[in-house]
Scaffold this motif. Structure first.
Motif, PDB file in Angstrom:
ATOM      1  N   ASN A  31       1.713 -13.029  14.006  1.00 17.82           N
ATOM      2  CA  ASN A  31       1.144 -11.725  14.608  1.00 17.82           C
ATOM      3  C   ASN A  31       1.286 -10.349  13.902  1.00 17.82           C
ATOM      4  O   ASN A  31       2.291  -9.906  13.309  1.00 17.82           O
ATOM      5  N   PHE A  32       0.283  -9.776  13.612  1.00 18.62           N
ATOM      6  CA  PHE A  32       0.244  -8.342  13.127  1.00 18.62           C
ATOM      7  C   PHE A  32       0.466  -7.279  14.257  1.00 18.62           C
ATOM      8  O   PHE A  32      -0.450  -6.918  15.006  1.00 18.62           O
ATOM      9  N   GLY A  33       1.774  -6.837  14.318  1.00 15.46           N
ATOM     10  CA  GLY A  33       2.327  -6.063  15.380  1.00 15.46           C
ATOM     11  C   GLY A  33       3.524  -6.413  15.623  1.00 15.46           C
ATOM     12  O   GLY A  33       3.856  -7.760  15.528  1.00 15.46           O
ATOM     13  N   VAL A  34       4.501  -5.534  16.232  1.00 17.68           N
ATOM     14  CA  VAL A  34       5.728  -6.049  16.628  1.00 17.68           C
ATOM     15  C   VAL A  34       5.696  -6.438  18.089  1.00 17.68           C
ATOM     16  O   VAL A  34       6.262  -7.542  18.489  1.00 17.68           O
ATOM     17  N   GLY A  35       4.713  -6.132  18.959  1.00 19.95           N
ATOM     18  CA  GLY A  35       4.516  -6.651  20.162  1.00 19.95           C
ATOM     19  C   GLY A  35       3.800  -8.071  20.088  1.00 19.95           C
ATOM     20  O   GLY A  35       2.663  -7.959  19.466  1.00 19.95           O
ATOM     21  N   TYR A  36       4.254  -8.838  20.674  1.00 16.78           N
ATOM     22  CA  TYR A  36       3.526 -10.195  20.691  1.00 16.78           C
ATOM     23  C   TYR A  36       2.886 -10.864  22.013  1.00 16.78           C
ATOM     24  O   TYR A  36       3.064 -11.963  22.318  1.00 16.78           O
ATOM     25  N   VAL A  60       9.209  -2.444   9.960  1.00 12.27           N
ATOM     26  CA  VAL A  60       8.063  -1.615   9.112  1.00 12.27           C
ATOM     27  C   VAL A  60       7.411  -0.467   9.908  1.00 12.27           C
ATOM     28  O   VAL A  60       6.825   0.274   9.337  1.00 12.27           O
ATOM     29  N   LEU A  61       7.303  -0.563  11.208  1.00 18.68           N
ATOM     30  CA  LEU A  61       6.548   0.258  11.654  1.00 18.68           C
ATOM     31  C   LEU A  61       7.171   1.230  12.570  1.00 18.68           C
ATOM     32  O   LEU A  61       6.817   1.848  13.529  1.00 18.68           O
ATOM     33  N   THR A  62       8.723   1.080  12.489  1.00 23.45           N
ATOM     34  CA  THR A  62       9.563   1.979  13.216  1.00 23.45           C
ATOM     35  C   THR A  62       9.314   3.366  13.414  1.00 23.45           C
ATOM     36  O   THR A  62       9.016   4.138  14.392  1.00 23.45           O
ATOM     37  N   SER A  93       4.286   2.089  24.178  1.00 25.52           N
ATOM     38  CA  SER A  93       4.734   0.498  23.797  1.00 25.52           C
ATOM     39  C   SER A  93       3.491  -0.243  24.246  1.00 25.52           C
ATOM     40  O   SER A  93       2.568  -0.550  23.409  1.00 25.52           O
ATOM     41  N   ARG A  94       3.331  -0.598  25.625  1.00 28.56           N
ATOM     42  CA  ARG A  94       2.155  -1.459  26.157  1.00 28.56           C
ATOM     43  C   ARG A  94       1.824  -0.639  27.453  1.00 28.56           C
ATOM     44  O   ARG A  94       2.752  -0.470  28.420  1.00 28.56           O
ATOM     45  N   GLY A  95       0.414  -0.392  27.410  1.00 30.04           N
ATOM     46  CA  GLY A  95       0.026   0.066  28.532  1.00 30.04           C
ATOM     47  C   GLY A  95       0.410  -0.578  30.082  1.00 30.04           C
ATOM     48  O   GLY A  95       0.742   0.316  30.984  1.00 30.04           O
ATOM     49  N   PRO A 106      -6.077   6.228  20.652  1.00 31.29           N
ATOM     50  CA  PRO A 106      -6.425   5.107  20.689  1.00 31.29           C
ATOM     51  C   PRO A 106      -5.517   3.964  19.870  1.00 31.29           C
ATOM     52  O   PRO A 106      -6.023   3.400  19.101  1.00 31.29           O
ATOM     53  N   HIS A 107      -4.089   3.948  20.558  1.00 37.71           N
ATOM     54  CA  HIS A 107      -3.467   2.837  20.124  1.00 37.71           C
ATOM     55  C   HIS A 107      -3.199   3.147  18.646  1.00 37.71           C
ATOM     56  O   HIS A 107      -3.453   2.149  17.733  1.00 37.71           O
ATOM     57  N   ILE A 108      -2.712   4.135  18.133  1.00 39.54           N
ATOM     58  CA  ILE A 108      -2.422   4.479  16.819  1.00 39.54           C
ATOM     59  C   ILE A 108      -1.018   4.617  16.233  1.00 39.54           C
ATOM     60  O   ILE A 108      -0.714   5.268  15.273  1.00 39.54           O
ATOM     61  N   GLY A 109      -0.135   4.126  17.085  1.00 41.96           N
ATOM     62  CA  GLY A 109       1.235   4.288  16.812  1.00 41.96           C
ATOM     63  C   GLY A 109       1.426   4.091  15.251  1.00 41.96           C
ATOM     64  O   GLY A 109       2.437   4.640  14.640  1.00 41.96           O
ATOM     65  N   SER A 110       1.311   2.904  15.023  1.00 40.57           N
ATOM     66  CA  SER A 110       1.681   2.387  13.656  1.00 40.57           C
ATOM     67  C   SER A 110       0.708   2.680  12.570  1.00 40.57           C
ATOM     68  O   SER A 110       0.784   2.050  11.380  1.00 40.57           O
ATOM     69  N   ALA A 111      -0.403   3.466  12.803  1.00 34.00           N
ATOM     70  CA  ALA A 111      -1.777   3.545  12.000  1.00 34.00           C
ATOM     71  C   ALA A 111      -1.396   4.761  10.661  1.00 34.00           C
ATOM     72  O   ALA A 111      -2.085   5.670  10.981  1.00 34.00           O
ATOM     73  N   THR A 116       2.353   2.238   6.606  1.00 37.55           N
ATOM     74  CA  THR A 116       2.725   1.283   7.593  1.00 37.55           C
ATOM     75  C   THR A 116       1.796   0.067   7.777  1.00 37.55           C
ATOM     76  O   THR A 116       2.397  -1.246   7.797  1.00 37.55           O
ATOM     77  N   ARG A 117       0.595   0.270   7.975  1.00 42.00           N
ATOM     78  CA  ARG A 117      -0.449  -0.949   8.043  1.00 42.00           C
ATOM     79  C   ARG A 117      -0.457  -1.874   7.030  1.00 42.00           C
ATOM     80  O   ARG A 117      -0.512  -2.887   7.194  1.00 42.00           O
ATOM     81  N   HIS A 118      -0.345  -1.255   5.841  1.00 41.83           N
ATOM     82  CA  HIS A 118      -0.100  -2.263   4.582  1.00 41.83           C
ATOM     83  C   HIS A 118       1.287  -2.969   4.736  1.00 41.83           C
ATOM     84  O   HIS A 118       1.043  -4.377   4.354  1.00 41.83           O
ATOM     85  N   ALA A 119       2.253  -2.372   5.073  1.00 40.42           N
ATOM     86  CA  ALA A 119       3.447  -2.990   5.188  1.00 40.42           C
ATOM     87  C   ALA A 119       3.586  -4.141   6.169  1.00 40.42           C
ATOM     88  O   ALA A 119       3.920  -5.184   5.869  1.00 40.42           O
ATOM     89  N   MET A 120       2.623  -3.909   7.479  1.00 35.28           N
ATOM     90  CA  MET A 120       2.447  -4.824   8.488  1.00 35.28           C
ATOM     91  C   MET A 120       1.861  -5.990   7.951  1.00 35.28           C
ATOM     92  O   MET A 120       2.126  -7.242   8.412  1.00 35.28           O
ATOM     93  N   MET A 121       0.696  -5.689   7.100  1.00 35.23           N
ATOM     94  CA  MET A 121      -0.269  -6.922   6.771  1.00 35.23           C
ATOM     95  C   MET A 121       0.553  -7.711   5.823  1.00 35.23           C
ATOM     96  O   MET A 121       0.444  -9.050   6.119  1.00 35.23           O
TER      97      MET A 121
HETATM   98  C1  DGY Z   1       2.350  -3.481  17.621  1.00 35.28           C
HETATM   99  O1  DGY Z   1       3.125  -3.409  16.473  1.00 35.28           O
HETATM  100  O2  DGY Z   1       2.710  -3.929  18.565  1.00 35.28           O
HETATM  101  C2  DGY Z   1       1.321  -2.448  17.843  1.00 35.28           C
HETATM  102  O3  DGY Z   1       0.858  -2.218  19.076  1.00 35.28           O
HETATM  103  C3  DGY Z   1       0.479  -2.944  16.826  1.00 35.28           C
HETATM  104  O4  DGY Z   1      -0.706  -1.969  16.417  1.00 35.28           O
END
Ligand code: DGY
Length: 321
Positions: A67-72, A93-95, A231-233, A278-283, A287-292
């Protein structure tokens, strides 16, 4: 890969594996994803993809959902585990970038920056007005952190120089992640609600945290509380939050996540005291490259017979033969 990643990221993997990528700009429609899963051994998914038992059954060769993201919360981990499929995520990586957005929303909410920005953007600023847009100083306020994982702790570090005191609620008190971390006091959930001037939500979404903050919890909070969520809506009951905002009990909200993304209730989109992102916390690019890369490394590790770096389950051994 349900979404295409930039060439710079995928190039080293493409040299060793056949990559089947979706489009960069939109989630892959479910029917298309199901149709493409036959030969797939490793699936790199995002929060927009529902990875459930039916999907897993359509992927007989699948060994890992990376999963691309910490939340699964979009992945049925139990279904994957029982089918011998690893599930991995991208923590760490997105902390810092996510904590930056929480801080941004906190300050924008306290200082009414969203409302003030709109004022200028729409040409409504006509004269200096010493009485306009008075907000609140963070100094002396109490920040309540719900969920003191890595991101909650990173936010606690960020608000120390602002003079805020920090309380938190977590299932268990946590040892500071970094030596020298600022003092943050564990309190019960009830005390967190009652004492926080600003509440920032950092718990993952699960059955236990769904609508954890609802009408009753909001009513227990201080008059004029500010609510921040990166976190999550669905951890917050959105209609209850809107009602709190409209009555003035909640002074302001700073939200990067919503219950039914990408839908944002009109009442939040248009409320002067709601800052919505619009859900840009890790954008950030880094960070996005590290997540990928972490998602791809996890996928490749399983294909190569190694343990993935950041698993969230221990799958049952698969039947062989
Ligand atoms: C996460 O890491 O869970 C973020 O919501 C993904 O963008």
């Amino acid at each position: 890969m349900t979404r295409a990643f930039p060439d710079t990221v995928v190039e080293p993997y493409r040299a060793r594996y056949r990559l089947d990528q979706g489009r960069a700009e939109r989630p892959m429609p479910r029917a298309e994803l199901l149709g493409r899963l036959g030969p797939v051994e490793a699936l790199v998914s995002t929060g927009a993809d529902r990875i459930d038992a039916a999907l897993l059954d359509a992927a007989p060769r699948l060994r890992v959902v990376a999963n691309f993201g910490v939340g699964y919360d979009s992945v049925d981990v139990a279904a994957a585990t029982s089918r011998g499929v690893w599930v991995t995520n991208t923590p760490g990586v997105l902390t810092e970038s996510t904590a930056d957005v929480a801080l941004l929303l906190l300050l924008m909410s306290l200082r009414r920056a969203g409302e003030a920005f709109e004022h200028v953007r729409h040409g409504r600023w006509r004269r200096a007005d010493p009485a306009a847009f008075w907000g609140d100083d963070p100094a002396g306020l109490t920040l309540g952190i719900l969920g003191m994982g890595a991101i909650g702790q990173a936010l606690a570090r960020r608000v120390q120089p602002l003079g805020m005191s920090v309380i938190y609620h977590n299932r268990h008190p946590v040892a500071p992640e970094t030596p020298g971390d600022p003092p943050a006091r564990w309190v019960s959930f009830a005390e967190l609600l009652e004492r926080a001037d600003v509440l920032s939500v950092h718990v993952p979404l699960s059955k236990a945290t769904h609508h954890l903050i609802g009408e009753a919890e909001l009513a227990r909070m201080r008059e004029g509380v500010v609510v921040v969520n990166t976190s999550r809506g669905a951890v917050i009951d959105e209609p209850a939050l809107v009602a709190g905002l409209e009555s003035g009990h909640v002074a302001a909200v700073g939200l990067d996540v919503f219950e039914h993304e990408p839908a944002v209730p009109q009442a939040l989109r248009t409320h002067p005291r709601a800052v919505c992102l619009p859900h840009i916390g890790s954008a950030t690019t880094r960070t996005r490259h590290a997540m990928m890369r972490l998602a791809l490394d996890n996928a490749v590790a399983v294909i190569e017979g190694r343990r993935p770096q950041t698993p969230v389950n221990e799958p049952r051994p698969r039947a062989t033969g």
